[in-house]
Design an enzyme around this catalytic site. Structure first.
Site, short mmCIF file in Angstrom:
data_model
loop_
_atom_site.label_atom_id
_atom_site.label_comp_id
_atom_site.label_asym_id
_atom_site.label_seq_id
_atom_site.Cartn_x
_atom_site.Cartn_y
_atom_site.Cartn_z
CG ASP A 32 31.73 94.76 -42.65
OD1 ASP A 32 31.26 93.64 -42.95
OD2 ASP A 32 32.44 94.95 -41.65
CD GLU B 283 26.91 89.64 -39.37
OE1 GLU B 283 27.18 89.97 -38.21
OE2 GLU B 283 27.70 89.02 -40.10
O1 FUB Z 1 33.15 93.37 -39.83
C1 FUB Z 1 32.70 92.96 -38.55
C2 FUB Z 1 31.38 92.30 -38.66
O2 FUB Z 1 31.46 91.20 -39.54
C3 FUB Z 1 30.30 93.16 -39.26
O3 FUB Z 1 29.77 94.09 -38.36
C4 FUB Z 1 29.35 92.11 -39.71
O4 FUB Z 1 28.36 92.57 -40.56
C5 FUB Z 1 30.29 91.12 -40.34
O5 FUB Z 1 30.62 91.46 -41.66
#
Ligand code: FUB
Length: 324
Positions: A16, A223
């Site tokens: 991320d 996301e």
């Molecule tokens: O790293 C945890 C979660 O996985 C993140 O918040 C999302 O964007 C995905 O990458």
């Protein structure tokens, strides 16, 4: 030395990556994946992160430095678990670290911590940002000094549970032919520690102005939002989650609406894909992650970067993660 398309660090697992140019260097604010043998599930229970490390590079071919742990869960009173994807911003001579985590009721909220250095350490506020929810904050400080926080994630990120702006545990998402759930945006207060308004849902439409539907899983928001500006336009980029690509949409204002443009990164090794885009020394770069360092373990990821280029008309030239 850092190399494009290769893990930036190999001594810890990172994911991320939110990259920024601060004080003439590239700073990267990633998640720190922990090693364990737990099972994967759609709720993301495998992502058990507890702290943040900050990385930096003086240049794109310089060594990538780990500045060590800059914030740990045990120092944040409101957090119970899962410190997921963070972002950072600079304003008021202060660096701000925005991070999602579950509160004591298991509800994802977004917190903020401050430092006088981009490399931390960061001191958290007592409570999460009131009115915040879900995951994956990304902050744009616009040219006029106004700052906006973008956030939200489906499934484990709980965004389905906030469709009414009140938390409804286990709420279902919309029908496949109904408009998809959009990411949220709110203007930040001048001190960057709270939001000025109830978060608004962002509209993502196709070239005919039709809202992208929940069933268009290769286009709809899942996301990992990121906002950058290129030639005066606002580029909202994000992950499509279960179809594993990075896509983008362009708008004329920081709150949208945004017109869907297409995919710019094909699926990587591993389930998740999450990114940021920055300009550094007149070139543009994509920071992203995959699970190549662990041989494909979803919760043991590594951050990477590569140059990103635009066509004359401002569209992004699509990239394949394992080709130059
Ligand atoms: O790293 C945890 C979660 O996985 C993140 O918040 C999302 O964007 C995905 O990458």
């Amino acid at each position: 030395m850092a190399k494009q398309n290769e893990p930036l660090v190999t001594h810890i697992y990172t994911a991320d990556p939110s990259a920024h140019v601060f004080e003439g260097k590239i700073y990267i604010y990633p998640s720190h994946d922990l090693v364990h043998n737990g099972e994967d599930n759609d709720n993301g229970d495998q992502y058990r992160m507890e702290d943040y490390h900050i990385l930096s590079m003086d240049d794109v071919d310089a060594p990538c430095v780990d500045h060590g742990e800059v914030l740990h869960m045990k120092d944040v009173k409101w957090v119970s678990e899962q410190m997921w994807a963070p972002d950072a911003a600079f304003k008021n001579d202060t660096y701000y670290l925005y991070f999602p985590a579950r509160d004591k009721d298991g509800i994802f909220r977004i917190g903020v911590a401050t430092s006088k250095s981009p490399a931390g350490p960061f001191v958290p506020e007592e409570n999460y940002i009131l009115g915040s929810f879900s995951i994956d904050p990304a902050v744009l400080v616009d040219d006029d000094g106004k700052a906006y926080i973008y956030f939200g994630g489906l499934w484990g990120g709980q965004l389905e549970m906030w469709q009414t702006n009140n938390f409804i545990r286990n709420a279902e998402g919309p029908a496949l032919d109904a408009p998809a759930i959009g990411p949220r945006v709110a203007e930040l207060s001048d001190d960057m520690l709270s939001i000025k308004e109830i978060p608004q849902e962002i509209k993502i439409v196709d070239e005919d102005g039709r809202l992208i539907t929940a069933g268009e899983t290769d286009k709809r928001y899942f996301e990992g939002p990121w906002m950058h500006k290129y030639n005066g336009k606002y580029y909202l980029s994000y992950s499509t989650g279960d179809t594993h690509t990075l896509v983008y949409a362009i708008g004329d204002s920081p709150k949208g609406p945004f017109t869907f443009k297409g995919k710019f990164l094909d699926p990587v090794i591993g389930w998740t894909t999450h990114h940021s885009i920055i300009e550094f020394k007149d070139k543009w770069y994509l920071f992203y992650h995959d699970s190549s360092l662990s041989g494909g373990v979803n919760h043991e990821r590594c951050v990477k970067f590569r140059e990103l280029k635009y066509n004359e008309d401002g569209t992004i030239i699509p990239m394949k993660p394992y080709e130059d």
